[in-house]
Design a protein around this motif. Structure first.
Motif, PDB file in Angstrom:
ATOM      1  N   LEU A 156       0.817  -1.208   0.000  1.00 12.51           N
ATOM      2  CA  LEU A 156       0.000   0.000   0.000  1.00 12.51           C
ATOM      3  C   LEU A 156       0.852   1.261   0.000  1.00 12.51           C
ATOM      4  CD1 LEU A 156      -2.632  -1.243   2.588  1.00 12.51           C
ATOM      5  CD2 LEU A 156      -3.093  -0.753   0.178  1.00 12.51           C
TER       6      LEU A 156
ATOM      7  N   TYR B 168      -0.551   3.377  -7.478  1.00  8.35           N
ATOM      8  CA  TYR B 168      -1.992   3.421  -7.727  1.00  8.35           C
ATOM      9  C   TYR B 168      -2.573   2.016  -7.945  1.00  8.35           C
ATOM     10  CZ  TYR B 168      -1.833   8.488  -8.044  1.00  8.35           C
ATOM     11  OH  TYR B 168      -1.689   9.831  -7.758  1.00  8.35           O
TER      12      TYR B 168
ATOM     13  N   PRO C 271      -3.599  -0.736  -5.028  1.00  9.33           N
ATOM     14  CA  PRO C 271      -3.535  -1.118  -3.619  1.00  9.33           C
ATOM     15  C   PRO C 271      -3.410  -2.605  -3.351  1.00  9.33           C
ATOM     16  CG  PRO C 271      -5.744  -0.375  -4.211  1.00  9.33           C
ATOM     17  CD  PRO C 271      -4.864  -0.052  -5.365  1.00  9.33           C
TER      18      PRO C 271
ATOM     19  N   SER D 198      -0.070   8.543  -4.865  1.00 10.13           N
ATOM     20  CA  SER D 198      -0.352   7.115  -4.931  1.00 10.13           C
ATOM     21  C   SER D 198      -0.652   6.557  -3.541  1.00 10.13           C
ATOM     22  CB  SER D 198       0.848   6.373  -5.542  1.00 10.13           C
ATOM     23  OG  SER D 198       0.678   4.980  -5.456  1.00 10.13           O
TER      24      SER D 198
ATOM     25  N   ASN E 138      -4.161   4.749  -2.543  1.00  7.00           N
ATOM     26  CA  ASN E 138      -4.219   3.382  -2.040  1.00  7.00           C
ATOM     27  C   ASN E 138      -4.960   3.312  -0.709  1.00  7.00           C
ATOM     28  OD1 ASN E 138      -2.819   2.475  -4.258  1.00  7.00           O
ATOM     29  ND2 ASN E 138      -0.861   2.284  -3.210  1.00  7.00           N
TER      30      ASN E 138
END
Length: 559
Positions: free
Chosen positions: A50, A55, A57, A91, A95
């Motif tokens: 994570l 991008y 997760p 990102s 996540n």
């Protein structure tokens, strides 16, 4: 006269030296046990994924794993920072919007990983945990010293009791946000105690409180429980003493911190109020199941007893009472045989001052109020966690162990203070607590070491030229995350989802594999039946278990 003035300075230097020595020993202790960590729980690997997966997760949702074969490197890329996307916190935020927790812990982990792109190390997560642990240990010392009116001996004893406990080391070793949460909770307890005991609120204190509250919310949503009831207790104290100006200043500060949380990560309140489809909803559903409270609470009390008191809390309390009774009788006998005199020597006066410092462990009524609010806070928190937590695990109550350590230290020292043999009583309390700490380590080691997994990655590397089949039930697709460090070493990996005892999907997978594949079999399946099915369907003559795993069986098939 000069010697008298030098004595307090010498005492302070000695106290500081002892404090620094204990702190350094605790850091070394944490480093040692961190070095013993040999494997990971799936949540720890999710921490890396994570934090670092761009991008994306989850390793098994909306990705190539859903479509078919993937190169082994795909799994390694999930837990490492990409060279092209280092320090990309957008990102990290994305996540966490898809997952469960706030992003602060993951931002720190991503930052460290970004300095070492394309690589994975347990130390990327353990190093910040050791820092959080060190700060928490310092805060425990400062908080105890504040509560006791500067009694450094008592503060040092509480610091030792918590910092060398199984609970503290387990919290350090577990690469999740719970050590960071513990640090923020102890920090806000210390700050509230300062404001309450000093009977004032400075701008600096309110600014620090705003930052700590924001950071706590930004670390774990359980901080909302800890912070809410702590604030409620402090507000009641302000109202009781009619500090109206301080009351509105405090309330405004809290509201500003919540507003800052909403601005930076608005998804926070969606999750806290159970408006998502994840843990928030589950927590509110669990809250309605009151019948589970007592058994779950009993489990958590058992965890506290095991990880702080070696499973013998009652025994140690009885031992303390017996030792205190013995010292009390010794004092009475000495008093009967001694001749009282009104004139005391300087040495006697110094001894009395030491005894007085030992006896008054809590500096004032405000100190009692501060500790009382903290005690009520952790009691309510434990009850609510027993209701809403998805599992009954120690990680959810790691944050309250420092308060328990301080409370127990006060209790033991108070028991011995009744003996009137103050110096010997405090020495006995020290010995008892040190025996208690030693008893923990005689019985067990910290959790989350996973020493049984120490050779798994190396063993998987021996089959780096082989294909890998990962056979699991559809609802157990999180399992590949549990094995990403091993799966990255194979040439290709195919996740095969089966339903019940319908093993037909395995047939087509075997037709696409190399001659001798490595096969991971979901431990919830009938493993012997699956092995027999693969042996027959693939025409294999030999199957060898490569290494043991907590959730899967890893088998190498040969013709």
């Amino acid at each position: 006269m000069g010697n008298r003035h030098n004595m307090p300075r010498k005492h302070k230097r000695t106290s500081r030296l002892l404090f620094l020595s204990v702190l350094i020993l605790q850091i070394l202790f944490a480093v040692f046990w961190s070095s013993q960590k040999a494997g990971f729980w799936v949540d720890e690997l999710w921490s890396y994924g994570l934090a670092n997966s761009y991008y994306h997760p989850y390793v098994y949702i909306e990705g190539p794993v859903e479509e078919g074969w993937v190169p082994g490197e795909y799994f390694g890329d999930y837990v490492t920072a990409d060279t092209e996307h280092r320090f990309d916190y957008g990102s990290v935020f994305y996540n966490q919007e898809q997952d469960t927790h706030p992003p602060l812990f993951y931002m720190v982990l991503h930052t460290i990983s970004s300095f070492f792109p394309e690589t994975f190390s347990k130390w990327y997560g353990l190093f910040p945990n050791i820092i959080y642990f060190s700060i928490t240990s310092i805060l425990v010392y400062l908080w105890c010293s504040k509560l006791s009116g500067g009694n450094r001996n008592f503060a040092l004893l509480a610091m030792i009791f918590w910092g060398f406990s199984i609970a503290a080391m387990s919290c350090v070793i577990y690469i999740r946000m719970y050590m960071l949460l513990t640090m923020w909770f102890v920090a806000t307890l210390y700050l509230h105690s300062c404001m309450l005991m000093e009977n004032r609120q400075s701008f600096r204190q309110l600014a620090a409180l705003l930052l700590i509250t924001f950071s706590g919310f930004f670390t774990h949503y359980y901080f909302s429980i800890l912070g809410a009831f702590l604030s409620a207790g402090y507000i009641c104290w302000l109202m009781l003493h009619k500090h109206w100006k301080r009351l509105w200043q405090y309330v405004v500060t809290m509201l500003l911190s919540l507003g800052l949380v909403w601005i930076v990560f608005p998804d926070t309140f969606v999750k806290i109020f159970g408006r998502d489809s994840n843990r928030g909803v589950q927590a509110y559903q669990n809250l309605k199941n009151a019948s589970s409270l007592l058994p779950h609470l009993n489990t958590y009390l058992g965890i506290i007893n095991t990880e702080m008191f070696a499973g013998h809390l009652v025994l140690f309390l009885l031992a303390a009472a017996a030792a205190a009774f013995f010292l009390r009788q010794l004092h009475i006998r000495r008093a009967e045989n001694s001749i009282r005199t009104r004139r005391l020597s300087d040495a006697s006066r110094r001894e009395q001052r030491k005894e007085k410092r030992t006896e008054h462990l809590l500096a004032s009524q405000s100190a009692c109020a501060a500790l009382g609010i903290a005690a009520v806070d952790i009691c309510i928190y434990t009850i609510l966690i027993a209701l809403i937590a998805p599992y009954q695990a120690d990680r959810y109550i790691f944050c309250i162990f420092p308060v328990i350590a301080i409370g127990f230290t006060i209790l033991i020292c108070k028991i011995f203070s009744l003996t009137k043999e103050k110096k010997k009583g405090f020495q006995a309390a020290c010995i008892l607590l040190l025996v208690l700490v030693a008893g923990q380590w005689i019985q067990r080691t910290p959790g989350y070491l996973y020493t049984e997994k120490k050779n798994n990655v190396a063993l998987s590397q021996q089959y780096s030229d082989k294909d890998c089949l990962y056979i699991t039930y559809d609802y157990n697709r999180y399992l590949p995350t549990n094995n990403v460090l091993e799966l990255q070493n194979y040439q290709r990996v195919l996740t095969v989802k089966v339903s019940g005892e319908d093993y037909m999907p395995i047939d087509s997978a075997l037709q696409e594999t190399m001659t001798s594949p490595v096969v991971y079999i979901d431990g919830m399946m009938n493993v012997s039946d699956v092995i027999q099915y693969i042996t027959n369907a693939g025409g294999y003559t030999k199957s060898t278990e490569i290494y043991p795993d907590d959730k899967t069986y890893v088998i190498y098939f040969e013709k």
